[in-house]
Design an enzyme around this catalytic site. Structure first.
Site, PDB file in Angstrom:
ATOM      1  CB  THR A  84     -84.319  94.818  12.088  1.00  0.00           C
ATOM      2  OG1 THR A  84     -83.575  94.355  13.036  1.00  0.00           O
ATOM      3  CG2 THR A  84     -83.908  95.702  11.297  1.00  0.00           C
ATOM      4  CG  PHE A  94     -82.973  90.291   5.276  1.00  0.00           C
ATOM      5  CD1 PHE A  94     -82.939  90.075   6.550  1.00  0.00           C
ATOM      6  CD2 PHE A  94     -84.140  88.425   5.608  1.00  0.00           C
ATOM      7  CE1 PHE A  94     -83.448  89.432   7.523  1.00  0.00           C
ATOM      8  CE2 PHE A  94     -84.752  88.495   6.215  1.00  0.00           C
ATOM      9  CZ  PHE A  94     -85.047  88.776   7.658  1.00  0.00           C
ATOM     10  CB  CYS A 103     -79.248  91.231   6.394  1.00  0.00           C
ATOM     11  SG  CYS A 103     -79.761  90.776   8.840  1.00  0.00           S
TER      12      CYS A 103
HETATM   13  C1  HEM Z   1     -86.231  90.552  10.153  1.00  0.00           C
HETATM   14  C2  HEM Z   1     -85.117  91.161  10.673  1.00  0.00           C
HETATM   15  C3  HEM Z   1     -83.556  91.979   9.829  1.00  0.00           C
HETATM   16  C4  HEM Z   1     -83.981  92.632   9.244  1.00  0.00           C
HETATM   17  C5  HEM Z   1     -85.341  93.340   8.459  1.00  0.00           C
HETATM   18  C6  HEM Z   1     -82.383  93.170   8.687  1.00  0.00           C
HETATM   19  C7  HEM Z   1     -82.333  93.928   7.555  1.00  0.00           C
HETATM   20  C8  HEM Z   1     -81.203  94.467   6.857  1.00  0.00           C
HETATM   21  C9  HEM Z   1     -80.611  95.383   6.132  1.00  0.00           C
HETATM   22  C10 HEM Z   1     -81.921  95.275   5.222  1.00  0.00           C
HETATM   23  C11 HEM Z   1     -79.473  95.259   5.913  1.00  0.00           C
HETATM   24  C12 HEM Z   1     -78.546  95.780   5.125  1.00  0.00           C
HETATM   25  C13 HEM Z   1     -79.156  97.490   5.460  1.00  0.00           C
HETATM   26  C14 HEM Z   1     -78.023  97.919   4.095  1.00  0.00           C
HETATM   27  O1  HEM Z   1     -77.501  97.163   3.366  1.00  0.00           O
HETATM   28  O2  HEM Z   1     -77.563  99.772   3.954  1.00  0.00           O
HETATM   29  C15 HEM Z   1     -78.871  94.582   7.133  1.00  0.00           C
HETATM   30  C16 HEM Z   1     -77.639  94.634   7.552  1.00  0.00           C
HETATM   31  C17 HEM Z   1     -77.368  93.767   9.094  1.00  0.00           C
HETATM   32  N1  HEM Z   1     -78.124  93.226   9.728  1.00  0.00           N
HETATM   33 FE1  HEM Z   1     -79.670  92.897   9.808  1.00  0.00          FE
HETATM   34  N2  HEM Z   1     -81.718  92.560   9.318  1.00  0.00           N
HETATM   35  C18 HEM Z   1     -82.797  92.104  10.512  1.00  0.00           C
HETATM   36  C19 HEM Z   1     -82.344  91.495  12.297  1.00  0.00           C
HETATM   37  C20 HEM Z   1     -80.970  91.701  12.125  1.00  0.00           C
HETATM   38  C21 HEM Z   1     -80.611  90.661  13.300  1.00  0.00           C
HETATM   39  C22 HEM Z   1     -81.050  89.681  14.029  1.00  0.00           C
HETATM   40  C23 HEM Z   1     -78.428  90.831  13.397  1.00  0.00           C
HETATM   41  C24 HEM Z   1     -77.872  90.186  14.677  1.00  0.00           C
HETATM   42  C25 HEM Z   1     -77.728  89.137  14.961  1.00  0.00           C
HETATM   43  C26 HEM Z   1     -78.794  91.623  12.160  1.00  0.00           C
HETATM   44  C27 HEM Z   1     -77.463  92.192  11.554  1.00  0.00           C
HETATM   45  C28 HEM Z   1     -77.210  93.063  10.862  1.00  0.00           C
HETATM   46  C29 HEM Z   1     -75.102  93.323  10.512  1.00  0.00           C
HETATM   47  C30 HEM Z   1     -74.657  93.206  11.147  1.00  0.00           C
HETATM   48  C31 HEM Z   1     -75.926  94.691   9.227  1.00  0.00           C
HETATM   49  C32 HEM Z   1     -74.556  94.851   9.014  1.00  0.00           C
HETATM   50  C33 HEM Z   1     -74.212  94.297   7.903  1.00  0.00           C
HETATM   51  C34 HEM Z   1     -72.498  94.965   6.895  1.00  0.00           C
HETATM   52  O3  HEM Z   1     -73.095  96.110   7.043  1.00  0.00           O
HETATM   53  O4  HEM Z   1     -71.638  94.201   6.542  1.00  0.00           O
HETATM   54  N3  HEM Z   1     -79.699  91.772  11.441  1.00  0.00           N
HETATM   55  N4  HEM Z   1     -80.554  94.189   7.794  1.00  0.00           N
END
Ligand code: HEM
Length: 205
Positions: free
Chosen positions: A7, A137, A144
């Site tokens: 991402t 996010f 996220c």
């Molecule tokens: C520009 C960078 C990023 C974008 C656009 C992004 C976007 C997202 C989105 C849209 C979700 C929700 C997905 C869903 O609801 O189905 C998500 C979940 C998550 N993201 Fe990110 N993310 C990014 C960077 C990161 C980074 C750097 C980390 C960790 C250091 C991270 C860790 C997580 C985790 C662990 C989840 C799952 C949370 C859960 O299910 O409770 N993400 N992300």
């Protein structure tokens, strides 16, 4: 790898592409960097200094608006849900797809939505919009957890690139966003870098 790495990589690539296409925005970011850091030194930002880079943050958010790496979010509906706006009922058992791509390009929310305009994320403009108008996010309890880290990471990388290089897009090149689990440019990002100090040009696109 999906959450934290791909991402952020896609987001940085699109931000670099947009900056290379918009030299005026690149210049404004450089001016902001020069107001925070000593131009005679290599850039080694602290977290506090990254926090001062408000315009760079606006640029990053506008890049995430145009190219949200997670372009579709799925949710299972577990109770009948009535939409307050229309009265429609979404029945229990439905799988819903929420598309940040579509929300971010809705002209009623973002006029002239194809235009790259970081000013959309000034404090005043942001306050005028619904909080869910910007969803890179996701939102709610499963959003996220890495979003603050992701913004800091993007700021750190982009600040270092802009500090050292002027970026130009290859003439005639247009990035083609495509779905590869996350949103990426399927034809890459083709840019030329010019070293700001030595003026050495990397001409190999
Ligand atoms: C520009 C960078 C990023 C974008 C656009 C992004 C976007 C997202 C989105 C849209 C979700 C929700 C997905 C869903 O609801 O189905 C998500 C979940 C998550 N993201 Fe990110 N993310 C990014 C960077 C990161 C980074 C750097 C980390 C960790 C250091 C991270 C860790 C997580 C985790 C662990 C989840 C799952 C949370 C859960 O299910 O409770 N993400 N992300």
């Amino acid at each position: 790898m999906f959450e934290g790495h791909d991402t952020t990589e896609a987001a940085i690539s699109f931000a670099i592409y947009l900056l290379a296409c918009h030299s005026d925005v690149q210049e404004k970011v450089l001016e902001e960097l020069k107001s925070v850091f000593d131009w005679s030194q290599p850039l080694q930002p602290t977290i506090q200094q990254l926090g001062e880079l408000k315009y760079l943050e606006m640029v990053i958010k506008e890049a995430l608006r145009l190219y949200p790496p997670v372009a579709a979010i799925l949710r299972d509906i577990t109770n009948d849900e009535r939409l307050p706006s229309t009265g429609h009922v979404i029945p229990d058992g439905t799988v819903m797809i929420v598309s940040p791509w579509a929300v971010h390009r809705n002209p009623e929310v973002y006029p002239d939505p194809e235009k790259f305009d970081p000013e959309r994320f000034s404090a005043g403009e942001t306050a005028r919009r619904h909080p869910y108008a910007f969803l890179p996010f996701s939102a709610g309890p499963r959003n996220c957890i890495g979003q603050r880290f992701a913004i800091l990471e993007m700021k750190s990388v982009l600040a270092k690139v802009i500090w050292n290089f002027e970026m130009f897009v290859e003439p005639g090149f247009t990035a083609l966003p495509g779905w590869k689990i996350i949103l990426k440019s399927i034809n890459g990002v083709r840019i030329r870098l010019e070293d700001r100090r030595t003026k050495y040009v990397n001409t190999g696109f």
